[in-house]
Design an enzyme around this catalytic site. Structure first.
Site, mmCIF file in Angstrom:
data_model
loop_
_atom_site.group_PDB
_atom_site.id
_atom_site.type_symbol
_atom_site.label_atom_id
_atom_site.label_comp_id
_atom_site.label_asym_id
_atom_site.label_seq_id
_atom_site.Cartn_x
_atom_site.Cartn_y
_atom_site.Cartn_z
ATOM 1 C CD GLU A 36 -2.914 -1.233 0.379
ATOM 2 O OE1 GLU A 36 -3.152 -0.205 -0.288
ATOM 3 O OE2 GLU A 36 -3.544 -2.310 0.247
ATOM 4 C CB CYS A 89 -5.827 -3.441 6.782
ATOM 5 S SG CYS A 89 -5.985 -5.205 7.114
HETATM 6 N N1 PCA Z 1 -7.776 -7.660 6.591
HETATM 7 C C1 PCA Z 1 -8.719 -6.645 7.020
HETATM 8 C C2 PCA Z 1 -8.574 -6.564 8.510
HETATM 9 C C3 PCA Z 1 -7.764 -7.760 8.903
HETATM 10 C C4 PCA Z 1 -7.242 -8.320 7.655
HETATM 11 O O1 PCA Z 1 -6.444 -9.267 7.552
HETATM 12 C C5 PCA Z 1 -8.570 -5.316 6.283
HETATM 13 O O2 PCA Z 1 -8.146 -5.328 5.118
HETATM 14 O O3 PCA Z 1 -8.896 -4.276 6.829
#
Ligand code: PCA
Length: 199
Positions: free
Chosen positions: A79, A142
């Site tokens: 990201e 996340c």
């Molecule tokens: N993915 C989620 C929260 C925990 C995870 O592994 C997310 O993309 O927010």
């Protein structure tokens, strides 16, 4: 020896596993000349950021790499950006479901990752594993963790978040998936790129 803090998440949303937890469990204590400090986080807006920031303050790592599942993706996606917004599509594992609330009141709208996104993409692709940069970590736990950590450490050390696809074992036939071994190799390559940037 340099230290990299690596975080991953527990299962959420009714899933029985989270591939990032599996990656964390398989990662060795040392990789690419760096010590790995591994922390498993609950899928909770409040407790995940608290636990990660507490670990950062305690360990003072040289880099921070956070991992999460993005079940709609078909590639390893580092990201570029954290957004100062929480908008939960489903309640988190504590039942909290924030809507249109900031991660950090009065913080900037976005914060940029400070780990080497393009180098990570190149390193993963060099293993023959699909990878691309992502400009949105979502608006769930996340993204909350990414923004909160960037705010907490000010980007002082290379810091970022990598989303991985689902694994076939999750049993979501309507969604893309990637074999676990490939996800694991991809994350090892990504960590190698981060380690190289610290040399
Ligand atoms: N993915 C989620 C929260 C925990 C995870 O592994 C997310 O993309 O927010």
């Amino acid at each position: 020896m340099k230290t990299v803090l690596v975080t991953a998440f527990e299962p959420f949303g009714g899933d029985k596993l989270n591939p990032t937890q599996m990656v964390l469990e398989r990662l060795p204590a040392e990789l690419s000349g760096c010590a790995l400090e591994k922390i498993l986080l609950p899928v909770e807006f409040v407790r995940s950021r608290e636990a990660a920031c507490e670990a950062y303050d305690r360990l003072r790592p040289d880099a921070v790499v956070m991992l999460g599942l993005a079940g709609t993706r078909d590639a390893i996606t580092p990201e570029t950006t954290g957004r100062n917004l929480m908008k939960a599509r489903i309640p988190d594992n504590a039942g909290y479901e924030p809507q249109d609330e900031p991660v950090v009141p009065d913080g900037p709208e976005t914060l940029s990752s400070t780990f080497p996104v393009e180098k990570i993409v190149e390193a993963v692709r060099a293993k023959g594993i699909p990878a691309r940069a992502s400009d949105s970590a979502g608006l769930y736990v996340c993204n909350n963790l990414l923004y909160a950590m960037l705010d907490h450490n000010g980007g002082a050390v290379p810091t970022g978040f990598i989303h991985v696809p689902a694994v076939p074992e999750l049993g979501h036939p309507d969604m893309p998936s990637m074999e676990f071994d490939m996800i694991y190799e991809g994350i090892c390559a990504a960590l190698g790129a981060v380690a190289e940037s610290l040399e």
